[in-house]
Design a protein around this motif. Structure first.
Motif, short mmCIF file in Angstrom:
data_model
loop_
_atom_site.label_atom_id
_atom_site.label_comp_id
_atom_site.label_asym_id
_atom_site.label_seq_id
_atom_site.Cartn_x
_atom_site.Cartn_y
_atom_site.Cartn_z
N LYS A 113 60.28 110.08 107.04
CA LYS A 113 61.14 109.74 105.91
C LYS A 113 61.01 108.27 105.57
N GLU A 114 60.93 107.41 106.60
CA GLU A 114 60.78 105.98 106.37
C GLU A 114 59.44 105.69 105.70
N ILE A 115 58.40 106.40 106.14
CA ILE A 115 57.08 106.21 105.54
C ILE A 115 57.11 106.67 104.08
N LYS A 116 57.73 107.81 103.80
CA LYS A 116 57.83 108.31 102.42
C LYS A 116 58.65 107.36 101.57
N LEU A 117 59.74 106.84 102.13
CA LEU A 117 60.58 105.89 101.40
C LEU A 117 59.80 104.62 101.10
N ALA A 118 59.05 104.14 102.07
CA ALA A 118 58.24 102.94 101.86
C ALA A 118 57.21 103.19 100.76
N LYS A 119 56.61 104.38 100.74
CA LYS A 119 55.62 104.72 99.71
C LYS A 119 56.27 104.76 98.32
N VAL A 120 57.45 105.34 98.23
CA VAL A 120 58.17 105.41 96.96
C VAL A 120 58.52 104.00 96.48
N LEU A 121 58.99 103.17 97.38
CA LEU A 121 59.34 101.80 97.01
C LEU A 121 58.11 101.02 96.57
N GLN A 122 57.00 101.24 97.24
CA GLN A 122 55.76 100.57 96.87
C GLN A 122 55.31 101.03 95.48
N ASP A 123 55.38 102.32 95.22
CA ASP A 123 55.02 102.85 93.90
C ASP A 123 55.92 102.27 92.82
N MET A 124 57.20 102.17 93.10
CA MET A 124 58.13 101.59 92.13
C MET A 124 57.79 100.13 91.88
N SER A 125 57.43 99.41 92.92
CA SER A 125 57.04 98.01 92.77
C SER A 125 55.82 97.89 91.87
N PHE A 126 54.82 98.75 92.09
CA PHE A 126 53.62 98.73 91.25
C PHE A 126 53.98 99.04 89.79
N SER A 127 54.84 100.01 89.60
CA SER A 127 55.25 100.38 88.24
C SER A 127 55.97 99.23 87.55
N LEU A 128 56.86 98.58 88.26
CA LEU A 128 57.58 97.44 87.68
C LEU A 128 56.63 96.30 87.34
N ASN A 129 55.68 96.04 88.20
CA ASN A 129 54.69 95.00 87.91
C ASN A 129 53.89 95.34 86.67
N HIS A 130 53.53 96.61 86.52
CA HIS A 130 52.79 97.05 85.34
C HIS A 130 53.63 96.87 84.08
N ILE A 131 54.89 97.24 84.15
CA ILE A 131 55.79 97.09 83.00
C ILE A 131 55.94 95.61 82.64
N GLU A 132 56.06 94.76 83.65
CA GLU A 132 56.17 93.31 83.40
C GLU A 132 54.91 92.80 82.70
N ASP A 133 53.74 93.27 83.11
CA ASP A 133 52.49 92.87 82.47
C ASP A 133 52.47 93.30 81.00
N ILE A 134 52.89 94.53 80.76
CA ILE A 134 52.92 95.03 79.39
C ILE A 134 53.88 94.20 78.54
N MET A 135 55.05 93.90 79.09
CA MET A 135 56.03 93.10 78.34
C MET A 135 55.49 91.71 78.05
N ALA A 136 54.76 91.12 79.00
CA ALA A 136 54.17 89.80 78.77
C ALA A 136 53.15 89.87 77.63
N ASP A 137 52.35 90.93 77.60
CA ASP A 137 51.40 91.11 76.51
C ASP A 137 52.13 91.29 75.18
N ASP A 138 53.21 92.06 75.18
CA ASP A 138 53.99 92.27 73.96
C ASP A 138 54.61 90.97 73.47
N ARG A 139 55.12 90.18 74.42
CA ARG A 139 55.69 88.88 74.03
C ARG A 139 54.62 87.98 73.43
#
Length: 133
Positions: free
Chosen positions: A21-47
């Motif tokens: 469960k800890e490994i799965k939770l870590a994977k989910v958190l890592q995926d969320m981190s990657f997604s947020l970084n991608h969204i931040e990149d997109i927003m920077a391009d939009d700005r």
């Protein structure tokens, strides 16, 4: 019970399940981190694009301010009859450009209001969640 037989098989299964469960939770958190970084990149391009558009908009506004035009209906009608087809096309394009510019300014104001609303309610937003409002 031997020296290395610390946990029973049931206890060992519980420990392994927690680790999974800890490994799965870590994977989910890592995926969320990657997604947020991608969204931040997109927003920077939009700005960046928005800054370019605003700069271009300001240049157009400055140019239009230099064109002091007084619209007089009688004069406009007499001039329009004397204009060539090419000049009429240029006038029509200038009017269309003015309409696009006015529409852009309206949308820019709406975007600023939207950004204020987003800042006001950002604690209620969940990144990555898609659904009905």
């Amino acid at each position: 019970m031997g020296l290395f037989d610390i946990y029973s098989k049931e206890d060992w299964r519980v420990v392994m399940a927690k680790k999974e469960k800890e490994i799965k939770l870590a994977k989910v958190l890592q995926d969320m981190s990657f997604s947020l970084n991608h969204i931040e990149d997109i927003m920077a391009d939009d700005r960046e694009l928005l800054v370019k558009l605003v700069t271009q908009n300001n240049t157009i506004v400055e140019y239009l301010k230099q064109l002091e035009v007084d619209i007089v209906e009688d004069y406009e009608a007499s001039v329009m009859s004397e204009l060539s087809d090419e000049e009429k096309k240029k006038m029509k394009k200038a009017e269309e450009l003015k309409e696009v510019l006015n529409e852009f300014m309206d949308k820019r104001k709406d975007l600023k209001e939207f950004e204020k609303e987003l800042k006001k309610h950002k604690d209620m937003l969940t990144p990555g969640q898609v659904g009905d409002a």
